[in-house]
Design a protein around this motif. Structure first.
Motif, PDB file in Angstrom:
ATOM      1  N   VAL A 205     -24.343 -31.914 -17.345  1.00 43.29           N
ATOM      2  CA  VAL A 205     -23.321 -33.535 -17.686  1.00 43.29           C
ATOM      3  C   VAL A 205     -23.757 -34.236 -16.907  1.00 43.29           C
ATOM      4  CG1 VAL A 205     -21.539 -32.487 -18.776  1.00 43.29           C
ATOM      5  CG2 VAL A 205     -21.290 -33.264 -16.482  1.00 43.29           C
ATOM      6  N   ARG A 206     -24.322 -35.334 -16.889  1.00 42.10           N
ATOM      7  CA  ARG A 206     -24.337 -36.570 -16.247  1.00 42.10           C
ATOM      8  C   ARG A 206     -23.213 -36.600 -15.279  1.00 42.10           C
ATOM      9  NH1 ARG A 206     -28.983 -38.983 -14.808  1.00 42.10           N
ATOM     10  NH2 ARG A 206     -28.854 -41.399 -13.641  1.00 42.10           N
ATOM     11  N   HIS A 207     -24.007 -36.949 -14.063  1.00 39.94           N
ATOM     12  CA  HIS A 207     -23.081 -37.237 -12.765  1.00 39.94           C
ATOM     13  C   HIS A 207     -22.085 -38.466 -12.927  1.00 39.94           C
ATOM     14  CE1 HIS A 207     -20.899 -36.532  -9.280  1.00 39.94           C
ATOM     15  NE2 HIS A 207     -21.536 -36.230  -8.430  1.00 39.94           N
ATOM     16  N   ASP A 208     -20.345 -38.202 -12.422  1.00 38.08           N
ATOM     17  CA  ASP A 208     -20.378 -39.639 -12.825  1.00 38.08           C
ATOM     18  C   ASP A 208     -20.196 -40.972 -12.130  1.00 38.08           C
ATOM     19  OD1 ASP A 208     -18.663 -38.622 -10.978  1.00 38.08           O
ATOM     20  OD2 ASP A 208     -17.205 -38.155 -12.123  1.00 38.08           O
ATOM     21  N   ASN A 209     -21.567 -39.845 -10.572  1.00 36.77           N
ATOM     22  CA  ASN A 209     -21.415 -41.355  -9.825  1.00 36.77           C
ATOM     23  C   ASN A 209     -23.140 -42.297 -10.365  1.00 36.77           C
ATOM     24  OD1 ASN A 209     -23.728 -39.446  -9.513  1.00 36.77           O
ATOM     25  ND2 ASN A 209     -22.928 -39.245  -7.652  1.00 36.77           N
ATOM     26  N   GLY A 210     -23.422 -40.982 -11.773  1.00 33.98           N
ATOM     27  CA  GLY A 210     -24.801 -42.295 -12.340  1.00 33.98           C
ATOM     28  C   GLY A 210     -26.173 -42.232 -11.550  1.00 33.98           C
ATOM     29  N   LYS A 211     -25.809 -41.352 -10.655  1.00 30.80           N
ATOM     30  CA  LYS A 211     -26.715 -40.750  -9.979  1.00 30.80           C
ATOM     31  C   LYS A 211     -27.861 -39.391  -9.748  1.00 30.80           C
ATOM     32  CE  LYS A 211     -25.749 -44.718  -6.623  1.00 30.80           C
ATOM     33  NZ  LYS A 211     -25.277 -44.655  -4.899  1.00 30.80           N
ATOM     34  N   GLY A 212     -26.691 -38.334 -10.759  1.00 27.54           N
ATOM     35  CA  GLY A 212     -27.442 -37.144 -10.558  1.00 27.54           C
ATOM     36  C   GLY A 212     -27.184 -36.365 -12.235  1.00 27.54           C
ATOM     37  N   TYR A 213     -26.339 -34.786 -11.593  1.00 24.76           N
ATOM     38  CA  TYR A 213     -26.281 -34.228 -12.992  1.00 24.76           C
ATOM     39  C   TYR A 213     -25.079 -32.823 -12.040  1.00 24.76           C
ATOM     40  CZ  TYR A 213     -30.353 -36.514 -15.242  1.00 24.76           C
ATOM     41  OH  TYR A 213     -30.647 -36.943 -15.504  1.00 24.76           O
ATOM     42  N   CYS A 214     -24.483 -32.755 -12.845  1.00 20.34           N
ATOM     43  CA  CYS A 214     -23.286 -31.366 -12.345  1.00 20.34           C
ATOM     44  C   CYS A 214     -24.125 -30.119 -13.496  1.00 20.34           C
ATOM     45  CB  CYS A 214     -22.445 -31.805 -12.517  1.00 20.34           C
ATOM     46  SG  CYS A 214     -21.689 -33.277 -10.622  1.00 20.34           S
ATOM     47  N   ALA A 215     -23.998 -29.278 -12.726  1.00 26.18           N
ATOM     48  CA  ALA A 215     -23.944 -27.740 -13.392  1.00 26.18           C
ATOM     49  C   ALA A 215     -22.371 -27.535 -13.149  1.00 26.18           C
ATOM     50  CB  ALA A 215     -25.334 -26.590 -13.246  1.00 26.18           C
ATOM     51  N   ILE A 216     -21.818 -26.680 -14.925  1.00 24.02           N
ATOM     52  CA  ILE A 216     -20.614 -25.938 -14.958  1.00 24.02           C
ATOM     53  C   ILE A 216     -21.101 -24.781 -15.335  1.00 24.02           C
ATOM     54  CG2 ILE A 216     -18.882 -26.361 -16.011  1.00 24.02           C
ATOM     55  CD1 ILE A 216     -18.876 -29.612 -16.647  1.00 24.02           C
ATOM     56  N   VAL A 217     -20.119 -24.014 -14.383  1.00 24.16           N
ATOM     57  CA  VAL A 217     -21.072 -22.645 -14.706  1.00 24.16           C
ATOM     58  C   VAL A 217     -20.099 -21.575 -14.430  1.00 24.16           C
ATOM     59  CG1 VAL A 217     -23.377 -22.473 -13.274  1.00 24.16           C
ATOM     60  CG2 VAL A 217     -20.983 -21.532 -12.254  1.00 24.16           C
ATOM     61  N   LYS A 218     -20.175 -20.227 -15.081  1.00 17.54           N
ATOM     62  CA  LYS A 218     -19.147 -19.922 -15.064  1.00 17.54           C
ATOM     63  C   LYS A 218     -19.513 -18.537 -13.759  1.00 17.54           C
ATOM     64  CE  LYS A 218     -17.011 -15.136 -17.032  1.00 17.54           C
ATOM     65  NZ  LYS A 218     -16.669 -13.719 -17.805  1.00 17.54           N
ATOM     66  N   ASP A 219     -18.537 -17.959 -12.698  1.00 19.99           N
ATOM     67  CA  ASP A 219     -19.458 -17.420 -11.957  1.00 19.99           C
ATOM     68  C   ASP A 219     -18.827 -15.708 -12.572  1.00 19.99           C
ATOM     69  OD1 ASP A 219     -19.380 -15.371  -9.435  1.00 19.99           O
ATOM     70  OD2 ASP A 219     -18.327 -17.023  -8.478  1.00 19.99           O
ATOM     71  N   GLU A 220     -20.272 -15.027 -12.225  1.00 17.83           N
ATOM     72  CA  GLU A 220     -19.985 -13.627 -13.573  1.00 17.83           C
ATOM     73  C   GLU A 220     -19.232 -12.489 -12.366  1.00 17.83           C
ATOM     74  OE1 GLU A 220     -19.341 -11.668 -16.979  1.00 17.83           O
ATOM     75  OE2 GLU A 220     -18.999 -13.476 -16.221  1.00 17.83           O
ATOM     76  N   ARG A 221     -19.896 -12.688 -10.960  1.00 18.54           N
ATOM     77  CA  ARG A 221     -18.821 -11.323  -9.875  1.00 18.54           C
ATOM     78  C   ARG A 221     -18.094 -11.111 -10.370  1.00 18.54           C
ATOM     79  NH1 ARG A 221     -21.919 -10.915  -5.285  1.00 18.54           N
ATOM     80  NH2 ARG A 221     -24.139 -11.259  -4.895  1.00 18.54           N
TER      81      ARG A 221
END
Length: 356
Positions: A219-235
């Motif tokens: 998703v686009r970062h809510d600060n408008g300056k980058g991106y965020c990856a939402i992940v499932k930690d699969e360990r």
């Protein structure tokens, strides 16, 4: 003089006490627009907004169903609980392209060598659009990658007019004696394309950290300056890895990173398939995730993507406690914001009782 000084000191002390009490009362008082903890809430509804959840069900894995919501918290399945497509199969992931059309990614199974795409003008009728076959030989940093494409996800980046396709691929086969080893070898791979017809490079690792990840969405970062990856930690969770099987988030200055190590868990353990929407008030994020396999959905809320996050109560069986409701058996979905006009058209196209 002494009496005057004592009276002044007493007045000062009383004033300080009153000010302190007022400050404490102000801190305890609910913020305007909020309610006291545990009190009944009336969710805000924007008359111009609604939400669509494209998902599968516990009973029919990989088949496309729709649920809708006006407040982003209370969902109902439409079309009388029937599928909305006879053709689609996969973990639904929808992105709106630069041409205004909607694109849907899926596949037949993890063993399917293709990522498959569908396209729609109205979110009602989906037609096949094309396929992409990732070349998983010699993936840099992921030696001996297996020919498996897990849960492909789709993101359209408007600034670069580029689609980002992500999926997870292991490099260790499953064995009965150690069923978790295939999952601990999963890594998130990606490819980019301008049109979902031609892809610009061979698959690459999206993250450089040595953590198993699946179900990655961008998703686009809510600060408008980058991106965020939402992940499932699969360990697998343990005392040494307490964040195992949780949803986490990592934010970077550019679409392809580098992404730093993800932050603390947003969800409890044994949650997956995260999907994110902006609340109707445009002040909060709602992160949904599934307690697998098909047990229930949960949701966490935050004012910013980087937190702080807390979990909402829902599907409890006690209506007055619930802050959200999700139809039973809902699994692996993709939520998007739609207009109220689109909502009305979708609900009309998929009535609970089919026309005779």
């Amino acid at each position: 003089m002494k009496f005057s000084f004592q009276r002044s000191a007493l007045a000062f002390s009383v004033g300080v006490a009153i000010a302190a009490a007022a400050s404490a009362a102000a801190q305890m008082a609910p913020v305007v627009g909020e309610v006291s903890p545990g009190a009944p809430e009336t969710p805000y509804i924007d008359p111009n907004k609604a939400y669509l959840l494209a998902h599968m069900t516990k009973e029919r894995y990989g088949v496309l169903y729709y649920s809708v919501s006006l407040d982003g918290l209370h969902w109902r399945r439409i079309n009388g609980g029937r599928p909305v497509s006879d053709d689609y199969h996969g973990h639904a992931s929808i992105a709106r392209g630069g041409d205004g059309r909607y694109y849907l990614a899926g596949n037949k199974s993890d063993d399917d060598p293709f990522v498959r795409f569908w396209v729609s003008d109205d979110l009602v009728r989906w037609t096949p659009f094309g396929t992409y076959q990732p070349d998983l030989k010699d993936v840099p940093g992921h030696v001996n990658a297996l020919q498996r494409v897990g849960a492909p996800k789709l993101y359209f980046d408007a600034p670069s007019n580029t689609f980002l396709v992500t999926w997870h691929t292991p490099n260790v086969p499953w064995i009965r004696q150690d069923p978790e080893r295939i999952w601990s070898s999963q890594r998130t791979l990606y490819a980019t394309s301008r049109d979902l017809k031609t892809f610009e490079s061979k698959p690459k690792l999206l993250f450089d950290w040595d953590i198993a990840t699946i179900d990655t969405t961008i998703v686009r970062h809510d600060n408008g300056k980058g991106y965020c990856a939402i992940v499932k930690d699969e360990r697998y969770p343990s005392f040494n890895w307490t964040s195992g099987k949780t949803v986490r988030i990592s934010c970077a200055p550019s679409l392809l990173g580098p992404y730093p190590m993800p932050g603390p868990p947003i969800s409890p353990n044994f949650r997956e398939a995260p999907t994110l929407i902006r609340a109707p008030n445009d002040r909060e994020w709602l992160m949904y995730y599934e307690q697998y396999a098909g047990v229930s959905y949960g949701v966490s809320k935050a004012p910013r993507l980087e937190g702080p996050w807390y979990q909402l109560q829902g599907n409890s069986g006690v209506e007055r406690w619930n802050r959200f409701e999700m139809p039973a058996g809902t699994r692996h979905g993709s939520m998007i914001e739609i207009s109220r006009k689109q909502y009305d058209a979708i609900v009309s196209a998929f009535p609970d009782k089919p026309a005779r």
